[in-house]
Scaffold this active site. Structure first.
Site, PDB file in Angstrom:
ATOM      1  N   SER A 190      19.240  22.384 -10.620  1.00 34.26           N
ATOM      2  CA  SER A 190      17.941  21.722 -10.683  1.00 34.26           C
ATOM      3  C   SER A 190      17.605  21.382 -12.132  1.00 34.26           C
ATOM      4  O   SER A 190      17.835  20.278 -12.602  1.00 34.26           O
ATOM      5  CB  SER A 190      16.859  22.588 -10.048  1.00 34.26           C
ATOM      6  OG  SER A 190      15.621  21.918 -10.042  1.00 34.26           O
ATOM      7  N   THR A 191      17.086  22.328 -12.885  1.00 37.89           N
ATOM      8  CA  THR A 191      16.763  22.079 -14.290  1.00 37.89           C
ATOM      9  C   THR A 191      17.957  22.356 -15.204  1.00 37.89           C
ATOM     10  O   THR A 191      17.952  21.946 -16.369  1.00 37.89           O
ATOM     11  CB  THR A 191      15.596  22.964 -14.746  1.00 37.89           C
ATOM     12  OG1 THR A 191      15.996  24.341 -14.673  1.00 37.89           O
ATOM     13  CG2 THR A 191      14.370  22.734 -13.871  1.00 37.89           C
ATOM     14  N   GLY A 192      18.950  23.061 -14.703  1.00 37.09           N
ATOM     15  CA  GLY A 192      20.138  23.374 -15.492  1.00 37.09           C
ATOM     16  C   GLY A 192      20.006  24.597 -16.371  1.00 37.09           C
ATOM     17  O   GLY A 192      20.959  24.965 -17.073  1.00 37.09           O
ATOM     18  N   LYS A 249      22.939  40.462 -15.104  1.00 33.60           N
ATOM     19  CA  LYS A 249      21.986  40.377 -16.203  1.00 33.60           C
ATOM     20  C   LYS A 249      21.599  41.779 -16.660  1.00 33.60           C
ATOM     21  O   LYS A 249      21.313  42.649 -15.840  1.00 33.60           O
ATOM     22  CB  LYS A 249      20.728  39.619 -15.771  1.00 33.60           C
ATOM     23  CG  LYS A 249      20.967  38.182 -15.369  1.00 33.60           C
ATOM     24  CD  LYS A 249      19.689  37.502 -14.903  1.00 33.60           C
ATOM     25  CE  LYS A 249      19.954  36.088 -14.447  1.00 33.60           C
ATOM     26  NZ  LYS A 249      18.729  35.425 -13.949  1.00 33.60           N
ATOM     27  N   GLU A 269       3.215   2.141   2.306  1.00 35.36           N
ATOM     28  CA  GLU A 269       3.766   2.533   3.600  1.00 35.36           C
ATOM     29  C   GLU A 269       5.175   1.969   3.778  1.00 35.36           C
ATOM     30  O   GLU A 269       5.499   0.893   3.264  1.00 35.36           O
ATOM     31  CB  GLU A 269       2.853   2.043   4.728  1.00 35.36           C
ATOM     32  CG  GLU A 269       1.514   2.760   4.760  1.00 35.36           C
ATOM     33  CD  GLU A 269       0.669   2.371   5.966  1.00 35.36           C
ATOM     34  OE1 GLU A 269       1.124   1.524   6.785  1.00 35.36           O
ATOM     35  OE2 GLU A 269      -0.442   2.908   6.101  1.00 35.36           O
ATOM     36  N   ASP A 293       0.817  -1.216   0.000  1.00 29.44           N
ATOM     37  CA  ASP A 293       0.000   0.000   0.000  1.00 29.44           C
ATOM     38  C   ASP A 293       0.855   1.273   0.000  1.00 29.44           C
ATOM     39  O   ASP A 293       0.331   2.387   0.069  1.00 29.44           O
ATOM     40  CB  ASP A 293      -0.960   0.017   1.187  1.00 29.44           C
ATOM     41  CG  ASP A 293      -0.257   0.030   2.537  1.00 29.44           C
ATOM     42  OD1 ASP A 293       0.998   0.015   2.562  1.00 29.44           O
ATOM     43  OD2 ASP A 293      -0.948   0.070   3.571  1.00 29.44           O
ATOM     44  N   ARG A 328      14.148  25.236  -0.210  1.00 27.85           N
ATOM     45  CA  ARG A 328      13.975  26.468  -0.986  1.00 27.85           C
ATOM     46  C   ARG A 328      12.667  27.188  -0.646  1.00 27.85           C
ATOM     47  O   ARG A 328      12.528  28.374  -0.933  1.00 27.85           O
ATOM     48  CB  ARG A 328      14.049  26.149  -2.485  1.00 27.85           C
ATOM     49  CG  ARG A 328      15.472  25.859  -2.955  1.00 27.85           C
ATOM     50  CD  ARG A 328      15.531  25.391  -4.396  1.00 27.85           C
ATOM     51  NE  ARG A 328      15.110  24.010  -4.522  1.00 27.85           N
ATOM     52  CZ  ARG A 328      15.065  23.340  -5.671  1.00 27.85           C
ATOM     53  NH1 ARG A 328      15.402  23.945  -6.798  1.00 27.85           N
ATOM     54  NH2 ARG A 328      14.672  22.084  -5.697  1.00 27.85           N
ATOM     55  N   GLN A 329      11.729  26.491  -0.009  1.00 33.72           N
ATOM     56  CA  GLN A 329      10.499  27.150   0.459  1.00 33.72           C
ATOM     57  C   GLN A 329      10.752  27.565   1.907  1.00 33.72           C
ATOM     58  O   GLN A 329      10.273  26.933   2.852  1.00 33.72           O
ATOM     59  CB  GLN A 329       9.301  26.196   0.346  1.00 33.72           C
ATOM     60  CG  GLN A 329       7.957  26.812   0.715  1.00 33.72           C
ATOM     61  CD  GLN A 329       7.427  27.793  -0.321  1.00 33.72           C
ATOM     62  OE1 GLN A 329       7.716  27.680  -1.491  1.00 33.72           O
ATOM     63  NE2 GLN A 329       6.641  28.751   0.129  1.00 33.72           N
ATOM     64  N   THR A 334      19.837  27.927 -15.786  1.00 36.13           N
ATOM     65  CA  THR A 334      20.718  29.064 -15.504  1.00 36.13           C
ATOM     66  C   THR A 334      22.150  28.774 -15.946  1.00 36.13           C
ATOM     67  O   THR A 334      22.800  29.609 -16.589  1.00 36.13           O
ATOM     68  CB  THR A 334      20.698  29.388 -13.996  1.00 36.13           C
ATOM     69  OG1 THR A 334      19.375  29.775 -13.618  1.00 36.13           O
ATOM     70  CG2 THR A 334      21.654  30.522 -13.660  1.00 36.13           C
TER      71      THR A 334
END
Length: 295
Positions: free
Chosen positions: A221-223, A190, A39, A37, A96-97, A225
């Protein structure tokens, strides 16, 4: 005697072995399984008999599973007779939160740290948490390790090195790495072209032309940057571009993206589950963690 209890989350077993070698400590692998299940079940297979215990469990993907396992392991260790239990979690999800960005949001890392304390941990050792001040929500001893100087000692790079942070907020990381390497450092700024609206990224002070660049950050993370920075640095004449990070999350197609944009190699601490790629190299930070423990 200090006992290291290796949790199920990879690469916790690898790190626990490395730390135990450094300390000469006893290493025990937790038993675990997942019920049909969904757990989780964990068990400490030895009597801990009043010993000091460190659970080694990175709280990374799959984050929710790793977190539940970490909470259960604290109670299991205390139930097996441990005198006290600390947690070595080189990566802690949800960091990050760290504030309410929008009304109605939780402060996720606060809840995670409070849950770890409630489960029975009286110490948390982690690596480059997103905001070090977040650890104030853990009511116990906490250590946040910066891995960059240690990782610098494992690199074999030559040429005219320039260490770059992706933004001004990460300049401290670039400074620590650069000083360990004896290199220059700077950060990327930037600019928005007022005519075309295009975003342009470039080093603030030191030109990249002809240089070997090391982009340093806490996490990939996503790459996106790092990929954009690499592309623009090559346009400015950079010779080679490397990346060095504490946490190689590398979600989705991040590795393919970074390879496509010409990243020579990504150096990552072994805080998260390993991924395979010819451009990815892990650096074992077990000795760094072992040196931080009060044993």
């Amino acid at each position: 005697m200090v006992i290291l209890l290796a949790g199920p989350s990879e690469p916790s077993g690898e790190l626990a072995e490395s730390i135990s070698r450094e300390l000469g400590a006893r290493l025990v692998a937790a038993q675990w399984k997942v019920f049909p299940d969904g757990e989780h079940y964990v068990r400490v297979p030895v009597d801990l008999n009043g010993e000091e215990v460190y659970v080694v469990q990175t709280i990374g993907p799959p984050q929710n599973d790793s977190l539940i396992q970490a909470l259960l392991l604290a109670d299991a260790a205390l139930g097996a007779g441990a005198r006290r239990v600390g947690l070595i979690a080189p990566y802690i999800a949800y960091a990050r939160q760290d504030r309410r960005f929008l009304p109605g949001e939780p402060v996720s890392i606060k809840i995670i740290l409070q849950a770890l304390k409630s489960a029975g941990y009286d110490e948390v050792v982690t690596v480059e948490i997103h905001k070090p001040e977040s650890l104030e929500w853990f009511e116990g001893r906490s250590i946040n390790l910066s891995p960059y100087e240690y990782m610098a000692g494992k690199l074999d790079l030559s040429g005219d090195l320039l260490v770059l942070a992706p933004d001004k907020g990460a300049l401290g990381r670039a400074k620590r790495l650069a000083e360990a390497l004896g290199a220059d450092y700077d950060y990327i700024v930037k600019h928005r072209d007022r005519v075309t609206g295009e975003i342009v990224m470039e080093p603030k002070e030191i030109p990249a032309e002809g240089r070997t660049i090391i982009l340093v950050d806490d996490i990939i993370s996503t790459g996106g940057t790092i990929a954009k920075a690499a592309s623009l640095l090559f346009q400015q004449g950079a010779r080679k571009v490397y990346a060095l990070v504490a946490h190689a999350l590398l979600a989705g197609n991040a590795l393919e993206k970074l390879e496509k944009f010409g990243i020579e190699k990504i150096y990552a601490a072994n805080t998260l589950p390993r991924k395979e790629s010819p451009i990815l190299e892990y650096i074992d930070i077990g000795p760094l963690i072992a040196g931080s423990l009060s044993v």
